[in-house]
Write a protein that holds these residues in place. Sequence first.
Motif, PDB file in Angstrom:
ATOM      1  N   SER A   1       0.000 -44.755  15.156  1.00 49.50           N
ATOM      2  CA  SER A   1      -1.055 -43.740  15.114  1.00 49.50           C
ATOM      3  C   SER A   1      -1.392 -43.340  16.543  1.00 49.50           C
ATOM      4  O   SER A   1      -1.075 -44.055  17.493  1.00 49.50           O
ATOM      5  CB  SER A   1      -2.297 -44.290  14.407  1.00 49.50           C
TER       6      SER A   1
ATOM      7  N   THR B   1      -3.806 -43.044  19.572  1.00 43.80           N
ATOM      8  CA  THR B   1      -5.015 -43.723  20.016  1.00 43.80           C
ATOM      9  C   THR B   1      -6.105 -42.665  20.194  1.00 43.80           C
ATOM     10  O   THR B   1      -5.821 -41.463  20.197  1.00 43.80           O
ATOM     11  CB  THR B   1      -4.780 -44.426  21.380  1.00 43.80           C
ATOM     12  N   GLU B   2      -7.324 -43.123  20.375  1.00 40.98           N
ATOM     13  CA  GLU B   2      -8.402 -42.158  20.640  1.00 40.98           C
ATOM     14  C   GLU B   2      -8.066 -41.376  21.910  1.00 40.98           C
ATOM     15  O   GLU B   2      -8.220 -40.154  21.953  1.00 40.98           O
ATOM     16  CB  GLU B   2      -9.738 -42.879  20.804  1.00 40.98           C
ATOM     17  N   TYR B   3      -7.563 -42.069  22.905  1.00 36.88           N
ATOM     18  CA  TYR B   3      -7.134 -41.426  24.150  1.00 36.88           C
ATOM     19  C   TYR B   3      -5.994 -40.442  23.874  1.00 36.88           C
ATOM     20  O   TYR B   3      -5.995 -39.317  24.368  1.00 36.88           O
ATOM     21  CB  TYR B   3      -6.694 -42.501  25.141  1.00 36.88           C
TER      22      TYR B   3
ATOM     23  N   ASP C   1      -0.698 -46.129  19.138  1.00 42.86           N
ATOM     24  CA  ASP C   1      -0.974 -47.525  18.822  1.00 42.86           C
ATOM     25  C   ASP C   1       0.053 -47.994  17.797  1.00 42.86           C
ATOM     26  O   ASP C   1       0.411 -47.241  16.881  1.00 42.86           O
ATOM     27  CB  ASP C   1      -2.392 -47.661  18.246  1.00 42.86           C
TER      28      ASP C   1
ATOM     29  N   GLU D   1      -3.506 -40.186   9.743  1.00 41.72           N
ATOM     30  CA  GLU D   1      -4.152 -41.337  10.391  1.00 41.72           C
ATOM     31  C   GLU D   1      -3.123 -42.308  10.959  1.00 41.72           C
ATOM     32  O   GLU D   1      -3.266 -42.798  12.064  1.00 41.72           O
ATOM     33  CB  GLU D   1      -5.046 -42.062   9.392  1.00 41.72           C
TER      34      GLU D   1
ATOM     35  N   ARG E   1      -5.359 -38.796  21.222  1.00 42.84           N
ATOM     36  CA  ARG E   1      -5.802 -37.607  20.481  1.00 42.84           C
ATOM     37  C   ARG E   1      -6.150 -36.463  21.419  1.00 42.84           C
ATOM     38  O   ARG E   1      -6.169 -35.301  21.017  1.00 42.84           O
ATOM     39  CB  ARG E   1      -6.992 -37.935  19.583  1.00 42.84           C
ATOM     40  N   GLY E   2      -6.401 -36.782  22.675  1.00 45.94           N
ATOM     41  CA  GLY E   2      -6.695 -35.747  23.668  1.00 45.94           C
ATOM     42  C   GLY E   2      -5.528 -34.798  23.896  1.00 45.94           C
ATOM     43  O   GLY E   2      -5.714 -33.697  24.412  1.00 45.94           O
TER      44      GLY E   2
END
Length: 120
Positions: free
Chosen positions: A81, A83-85, A67, A34, A87-88
């Motif tokens: 970590s 970012t959601e972006y 981030d 995480e 993770r792509g």
Amino acid sequence: MDDNKGKCPGAYSTIEIVTGKWKPMILYQLAQSESVRFNELKRLIPDITQKMLTSHLKELEFHDIIDRKVYAQVPPKVEYSLTEYGRGIVPILSALQNWGKNHLSRLEQMYDHEKTEING
């Protein structure tokens, strides 16, 4: 404009952001949990210099791939970590990992075959 950018701008952009000796390793380590503290990343990638790690983390943060979270405490605590972006990029890194393993296996088979022909 660089001719390569015009021919394949998406791939060029991706390669430009994640290439280098250390960025894929940083991204791989961040994808495993995480969040990771700076010193932990340094331990996980022992050959990277502190300056290089800092530089790459700043670049990846600039591109919104990672981030950086700073905790207001003494001593300071900083965690990184994806970012959601960001993770792509994990499936892309996984595909590169799989291709690399297959390539090493292929080279080994080719080397073994060549060795057999020479000794055969």
